[in-house]
Design a protein around this motif. Structure first.
Motif, PDB file in Angstrom:
ATOM      1  N   LEU A  73      38.371  41.557  34.843  1.00 41.46           N
ATOM      2  CA  LEU A  73      37.251  40.760  35.321  1.00 41.46           C
ATOM      3  C   LEU A  73      37.557  39.269  35.281  1.00 41.46           C
ATOM      4  N   ILE A  74      38.226  38.809  34.222  1.00 44.80           N
ATOM      5  CA  ILE A  74      38.611  37.395  34.130  1.00 44.80           C
ATOM      6  C   ILE A  74      39.559  37.038  35.276  1.00 44.80           C
ATOM      7  N   ASN A  75      40.540  37.908  35.534  1.00 49.52           N
ATOM      8  CA  ASN A  75      41.495  37.659  36.613  1.00 49.52           C
ATOM      9  C   ASN A  75      40.795  37.582  37.966  1.00 49.52           C
ATOM     10  N   LEU A  76      39.870  38.488  38.200  1.00 52.22           N
ATOM     11  CA  LEU A  76      39.141  38.502  39.467  1.00 52.22           C
ATOM     12  C   LEU A  76      38.270  37.254  39.604  1.00 52.22           C
ATOM     13  N   ALA A 120      34.539  31.507  35.283  1.00 52.80           N
ATOM     14  CA  ALA A 120      34.937  32.909  35.213  1.00 52.80           C
ATOM     15  C   ALA A 120      34.479  33.534  33.897  1.00 52.80           C
ATOM     16  N   GLU A 121      34.630  32.798  32.807  1.00 49.51           N
ATOM     17  CA  GLU A 121      34.178  33.307  31.512  1.00 49.51           C
ATOM     18  C   GLU A 121      32.671  33.523  31.499  1.00 49.51           C
ATOM     19  N   ASP A 122      31.934  32.598  32.122  1.00 54.44           N
ATOM     20  CA  ASP A 122      30.477  32.748  32.185  1.00 54.44           C
ATOM     21  C   ASP A 122      30.095  33.983  32.999  1.00 54.44           C
ATOM     22  N   VAL A 123      30.825  34.212  34.093  1.00 54.70           N
ATOM     23  CA  VAL A 123      30.542  35.379  34.936  1.00 54.70           C
ATOM     24  C   VAL A 123      30.764  36.666  34.154  1.00 54.70           C
ATOM     25  N   VAL A 124      31.872  36.730  33.425  1.00 57.13           N
ATOM     26  CA  VAL A 124      32.169  37.946  32.662  1.00 57.13           C
ATOM     27  C   VAL A 124      31.114  38.159  31.574  1.00 57.13           C
ATOM     28  N   ALA A 174      30.304  41.664  38.748  1.00 60.97           N
ATOM     29  CA  ALA A 174      30.986  40.374  38.604  1.00 60.97           C
ATOM     30  C   ALA A 174      31.248  39.739  39.965  1.00 60.97           C
ATOM     31  N   SER A 175      31.656  40.540  40.933  1.00 60.66           N
ATOM     32  CA  SER A 175      31.942  40.008  42.272  1.00 60.66           C
ATOM     33  C   SER A 175      30.684  39.459  42.928  1.00 60.66           C
ATOM     34  N   ASP A 206      41.549  37.060  27.706  1.00 61.24           N
ATOM     35  CA  ASP A 206      41.018  35.945  28.474  1.00 61.24           C
ATOM     36  C   ASP A 206      42.082  35.293  29.339  1.00 61.24           C
ATOM     37  N   ARG A 207      43.317  35.752  29.258  1.00 54.93           N
ATOM     38  CA  ARG A 207      44.388  35.105  29.993  1.00 54.93           C
ATOM     39  C   ARG A 207      44.473  35.629  31.421  1.00 54.93           C
ATOM     40  N   VAL A 208      44.766  34.716  32.309  1.00 54.09           N
ATOM     41  CA  VAL A 208      44.871  35.077  33.717  1.00 54.09           C
ATOM     42  C   VAL A 208      46.321  35.378  34.045  1.00 54.09           C
ATOM     43  N   THR A 209      46.561  36.501  34.697  1.00 53.98           N
ATOM     44  CA  THR A 209      47.910  36.856  35.107  1.00 53.98           C
ATOM     45  C   THR A 209      48.395  35.877  36.169  1.00 53.98           C
ATOM     46  N   LEU A 210      49.578  35.289  35.924  1.00 54.22           N
ATOM     47  CA  LEU A 210      50.091  34.275  36.838  1.00 54.22           C
ATOM     48  C   LEU A 210      50.932  34.932  37.924  1.00 54.22           C
TER      49      LEU A 210
END
Length: 313
Positions: A26-29, A40-44, A73-74, A119-123
């Motif tokens: 969800l964080i990545n999206l 993004a954190e607020d959305v999750v 989330a979307s 919480d990390r976003v895949t780069l």
């Protein structure tokens, strides 16, 4: 709707650990949809709040919890994107997506607590700064349809359920987004060459060598700064190699106590400026061939949170 490449499929155990297994997805999206880690954190958080607002029987009746969470989330992101344009009309200066460090350099929240790996976003190529900037020019529906289908591989039938349009309309939205991406793409420069150009730029900056800086920049290069309303915020993009080089030299003269570090920014070679050990600016670059074509300078303290521990921010 089904989910892809995330754990926790099937019926959901009401335990927190199981539902939280979807958090990284969800964080990545949400980051790719919004260009802001904070948002993004607020959305999750809001997505999970809606999940737990349901009764236990209601949650147990959901066949694929990951799909439910992704859909919610979307839709929250779509609503935020629709209102973001109005908010950014009052933003002081240019708005640039929030820069992300390498996971190994991720320093977490400003309270000094290390960030949870979830919480990390895949780069990858879908979060480099040039890509995110193009996404900012899309309509909210285009952005959601494109990210869900082309990046996260959801079928158009599932995208349609989220966007509230027909699968055919979503297919057209994604096609329009793809055309925008292709119109701005340049032949890929090897990572080693990109890193070498950024290193040369750093050395020329430190040496206050204006001719060397001009030689590294495309004649039509642009530089954009995002200070978030700081007093020194540059309100308009700079255009042209000479104008950019003169500003860089002026910065070097005014900030003699600044340290420049080579770092990965959104998966690409970049620079980080620190004063007294605190990150004050993150620089992202776009490169075509052997020249730097775009520089994005992010100074807004709120956007530098993942880079700073124990600072005044």
């Amino acid at each position: 709707m089904t989910t892809r490449s995330e754990p926790g499929h099937g019926r959901l155990d009401p335990g927190l650990s199981v539902i939280m297994s979807e958090r990284r997805q969800l964080i990545n999206l949400a980051y790719r949809l919004l260009g802001s880690l904070a948002d993004a954190e607020d959305v999750v958080q809001e997505t999970y709040a809606r999940w737990y607002a349901m009764s236990a029987p209601q949650r147990q009746a959901i066949e694929t919890p990951g799909a439910w969470l992704t859909t919610v989330a979307s839709r929250i992101c779509l609503n935020l994107l629709s209102s973001a344009r109005a908010r950014r009309e009052t933003y002081v200066g240019e708005w640039i997506p929030e820069p992300l460090p390498e996971p190994t350099e991720w320093t977490g929240h400003s309270d000094g607590i290390s960030a949870d790996p979830a919480d990390r976003v895949t780069l990858d190529e879908s979060i480099n700064m040039a890509f995110l900037v193009v996404l900012e020019a899309m309509t909210p529906a285009e952005r959601v349809a494109f990210i869900l289908h082309d990046v996260f591989r959801y079928p158009f039938a599932d995208v349609a359920e989220i966007v509230g349009r027909t699968p055919a309309a979503c297919r057209q939205l994604a096609a329009s987004a793809r055309r925008r991406i292709r119109a701005t793409q340049t032949p890929a420069t090897p990572t080693a060459r990109r890193a070498a150009l950024v290193r040369d730029f750093k050395q020329a900056w430190e040496a206050k060598d204006i001719d060397a800086i001009i030689g590294l920049l495309d004649p039509a290069a642009t530089a954009i700064g995002d200070g978030g309303g700081l007093a020194s915020t540059v309100l308009r993009p700079l255009e042209g190699a000479e104008q950019i080089a003169r500003l860089v030299i002026e910065l070097a003269r005014r900030t003699s106590d600044m340290t420049l570090l080579e770092r990965t920014v959104n998966g690409q070679p970049g620079l980080v400026a620190q004063q007294d050990g605190v990150t004050v600016t993150v620089y992202a670059f776009d490169i075509a061939g052997d020249r730097i074509t775009h520089i994005w300078a992010i100074r807004n303290p709120e956007k530098l949170r993942p880079w700073t521990v124990g600072s005044q921010y």
